[in-house]
Write a protein that holds these residues in place. Structure first.
Motif, mmCIF file in Angstrom:
data_model
loop_
_atom_site.group_PDB
_atom_site.id
_atom_site.type_symbol
_atom_site.label_atom_id
_atom_site.label_comp_id
_atom_site.label_asym_id
_atom_site.label_seq_id
_atom_site.Cartn_x
_atom_site.Cartn_y
_atom_site.Cartn_z
ATOM 1 N N HIS A 1 0.874 -1.132 0.257
ATOM 2 C CA HIS A 1 -0.067 0.276 0.139
ATOM 3 C C HIS A 1 0.528 1.285 -0.406
ATOM 4 C CE1 HIS A 1 -3.974 -1.681 1.232
ATOM 5 N NE2 HIS A 1 -3.100 -2.834 1.122
ATOM 6 N N MET A 2 0.584 2.329 -0.693
ATOM 7 C CA MET A 2 1.553 3.374 -1.229
ATOM 8 C C MET A 2 0.009 4.736 -1.376
ATOM 9 S SD MET A 2 4.509 2.707 -3.348
ATOM 10 C CE MET A 2 5.967 1.560 -3.018
ATOM 11 N N SER A 3 0.704 5.824 -0.633
ATOM 12 C CA SER A 3 0.354 7.179 -0.658
ATOM 13 C C SER A 3 0.435 8.024 -2.416
ATOM 14 C CB SER A 3 0.145 8.349 0.449
ATOM 15 O OG SER A 3 1.432 8.975 0.017
ATOM 16 N N GLY B 1 9.508 6.263 -7.603
ATOM 17 C CA GLY B 1 8.963 5.946 -8.924
ATOM 18 C C GLY B 1 8.113 4.918 -9.572
ATOM 19 N N VAL B 2 7.069 4.777 -9.179
ATOM 20 C CA VAL B 2 6.659 4.112 -9.122
ATOM 21 C C VAL B 2 4.770 3.616 -9.491
ATOM 22 C CG1 VAL B 2 7.440 1.545 -8.553
ATOM 23 C CG2 VAL B 2 5.353 2.675 -7.181
ATOM 24 N N SER B 3 4.356 2.863 -9.844
ATOM 25 C CA SER B 3 2.447 3.270 -10.447
ATOM 26 C C SER B 3 1.287 2.416 -9.548
ATOM 27 C CB SER B 3 2.006 3.888 -11.736
ATOM 28 O OG SER B 3 3.393 5.157 -12.040
ATOM 29 N N GLN B 4 -0.032 3.072 -9.613
ATOM 30 C CA GLN B 4 -0.681 1.720 -9.613
ATOM 31 C C GLN B 4 -0.345 0.511 -10.654
ATOM 32 O OE1 GLN B 4 -3.034 1.390 -7.219
ATOM 33 N NE2 GLN B 4 -4.485 -0.374 -8.101
ATOM 34 N N GLY B 5 -0.730 -0.736 -9.969
ATOM 35 C CA GLY B 5 -0.373 -1.455 -10.849
ATOM 36 C C GLY B 5 0.671 -2.227 -11.251
ATOM 37 N N ASP B 6 1.750 -1.516 -10.990
ATOM 38 C CA ASP B 6 3.175 -2.231 -10.658
ATOM 39 C C ASP B 6 3.710 -2.945 -10.665
ATOM 40 O OD1 ASP B 6 3.861 0.638 -12.600
ATOM 41 O OD2 ASP B 6 4.922 1.030 -11.527
ATOM 42 N N ALA C 1 -1.883 3.885 3.736
ATOM 43 C CA ALA C 1 -0.564 3.894 4.657
ATOM 44 C C ALA C 1 0.347 3.092 4.305
ATOM 45 C CB ALA C 1 -0.972 3.668 5.505
ATOM 46 N N LEU C 2 1.945 3.149 3.772
ATOM 47 C CA LEU C 2 3.016 2.556 3.153
ATOM 48 C C LEU C 2 2.774 1.249 4.447
ATOM 49 C CD1 LEU C 2 5.713 2.562 1.501
ATOM 50 C CD2 LEU C 2 6.589 3.821 3.436
ATOM 51 N N GLU C 3 2.802 0.132 4.035
ATOM 52 C CA GLU C 3 2.411 -0.614 4.235
ATOM 53 C C GLU C 3 3.384 -2.134 3.493
ATOM 54 O OE1 GLU C 3 0.925 -2.947 8.606
ATOM 55 O OE2 GLU C 3 -0.492 -2.160 7.187
ATOM 56 N N MET C 4 3.140 -3.071 3.350
ATOM 57 C CA MET C 4 3.352 -4.117 2.646
ATOM 58 C C MET C 4 2.880 -5.163 2.873
ATOM 59 S SD MET C 4 6.550 -6.395 0.770
ATOM 60 C CE MET C 4 6.195 -8.008 -0.104
ATOM 61 N N HIS C 5 1.591 -6.210 2.430
ATOM 62 C CA HIS C 5 1.783 -6.923 3.289
ATOM 63 C C HIS C 5 1.033 -8.098 2.916
ATOM 64 C CE1 HIS C 5 -2.911 -4.613 4.794
ATOM 65 N NE2 HIS C 5 -1.682 -4.408 5.094
ATOM 66 N N LEU C 6 1.690 -9.266 3.635
ATOM 67 C CA LEU C 6 1.626 -10.689 3.453
ATOM 68 C C LEU C 6 0.956 -11.137 3.885
ATOM 69 C CD1 LEU C 6 5.731 -10.828 3.695
ATOM 70 C CD2 LEU C 6 4.526 -10.789 1.657
ATOM 71 N N ASP C 7 0.789 -12.794 3.230
ATOM 72 C CA ASP C 7 -0.021 -13.347 4.073
ATOM 73 C C ASP C 7 0.502 -14.613 5.375
ATOM 74 O OD1 ASP C 7 1.187 -15.815 2.636
ATOM 75 O OD2 ASP C 7 -1.417 -15.963 1.520
ATOM 76 N N GLN D 1 7.305 -9.573 -8.546
ATOM 77 C CA GLN D 1 5.727 -9.786 -8.737
ATOM 78 C C GLN D 1 5.243 -10.075 -7.187
ATOM 79 O OE1 GLN D 1 4.351 -9.932 -12.239
ATOM 80 N NE2 GLN D 1 7.000 -9.987 -11.709
ATOM 81 N N VAL D 2 5.800 -8.043 -6.564
ATOM 82 C CA VAL D 2 4.955 -7.437 -5.938
ATOM 83 C C VAL D 2 3.577 -6.211 -5.954
ATOM 84 C CG1 VAL D 2 5.147 -6.572 -3.227
ATOM 85 C CG2 VAL D 2 6.395 -8.005 -4.284
ATOM 86 N N ALA D 3 2.249 -6.218 -6.111
ATOM 87 C CA ALA D 3 1.645 -5.619 -6.339
ATOM 88 C C ALA D 3 1.812 -4.231 -5.917
ATOM 89 C CB ALA D 3 0.180 -5.725 -6.738
ATOM 90 N N VAL D 4 1.385 -3.705 -6.492
ATOM 91 C CA VAL D 4 1.470 -2.172 -5.725
ATOM 92 C C VAL D 4 0.300 -1.393 -5.872
ATOM 93 C CG1 VAL D 4 2.099 0.388 -5.984
ATOM 94 C CG2 VAL D 4 4.153 -1.193 -6.693
ATOM 95 N N ARG D 5 -0.321 -1.146 -4.563
ATOM 96 C CA ARG D 5 -2.019 -0.200 -5.097
ATOM 97 C C ARG D 5 -1.818 1.059 -4.323
ATOM 98 N NH1 ARG D 5 -5.761 -3.717 -1.466
ATOM 99 N NH2 ARG D 5 -6.702 -2.605 -2.438
#
Length: 218
Positions: free
Chosen positions: A140-142, A150-155, A182-188, A172-176
């Protein structure tokens, strides 16, 4: 200070901000409910907050359900709020095998051609025709965070998990990207176990991908 020096200073600050450690959140199995399904399972019972989550406005509710599949059941699966426009169940591949269903790897909200199961509470039950997924790992990113990295939604990007006993690289980690994220990576839980994420100080760091820093959209 001339324009060249200003640009150099700005680039230095951006480069340093790109090296910020990214918090990692471990996402256990959970359920997002729409209003109608919530009322079926918890009639006349307002959804109540148990704990606020890192993502603004989102929370773990007091309410839980049991997931029932062809082979087994998972009890006390937490409802996350607020309520959504469609019901979605997020599980791990380990959970899917225990339930006896084949849940596809999907981004949140991409629910076409997904399996269903039964949801049971103390007050009711319903047969969910579809909506069960294994969530694709994502960050997740603002919009400001996305600009800095330097990324965009869908990268899709490559990320290293550092600070754990077992350094792990995830591709292959999706950028949302959204203003309320808030800046945070989600893993199961399966991915977290693979990376041995027992240290609360573990974090994610973006890595180069091929000749350019970030992978293309898909």
């Amino acid at each position: 200070m001339n324009i060249g020096q200003v640009k150099q200073a700005v680039n230095k600050v951006i480069s340093e901000m790109r090296e910020r450690p990214i918090p990692v959140g471990i996402s256990n199995h959970h359920v997002h409910l729409c209003e109608g399904d919530y009322q079926t399972l918890f009639p006349n019972q307002p959804i109540s907050v148990r704990k606020m989550l890192k993502q603004p406005g989102q929370y773990a509710a007091e309410q839980t359900v049991t997931l029932v599949g062809p082979k087994g059941a998972l009890k006390k699966v937490r409802i996350l709020g607020p309520l959504r426009s469609q019901t979605q169940v997020e599980i791990s591949q380990t959970d899917a095998r225990a339930l006896g269903i084949s849940a596809p790897l999907r981004l949140s909200g991409h629910l076409s051609q997904t399996p269903g199961l039964k949801l049971v509470s103390e007050h009711g039950e319903l047969e969910l025709p579809h909506g069960v997924i294994v969530a694709l790992r994502h960050i997740h990113m603002s919009p400001l965070d996305a600009l800095i990295y330097g990324v965009s939604q869908g990268d899709y990007i490559k990320v290293a998990i550092e600070g754990s006993a077992r350094r792990t690289v995830f591709d292959q980690v999706a950028v949302r990207v959204a203003p309320n994220m808030a800046l945070e990576m989600h893993l199961d839980t399966d991915e977290a176990n693979a990376a041995d994420l027992t240290n609360p100080d573990a974090y994610a760091r973006l890595l180069p991908t091929g000749p350019c820093r970030f992978a293309s959209k898909r």
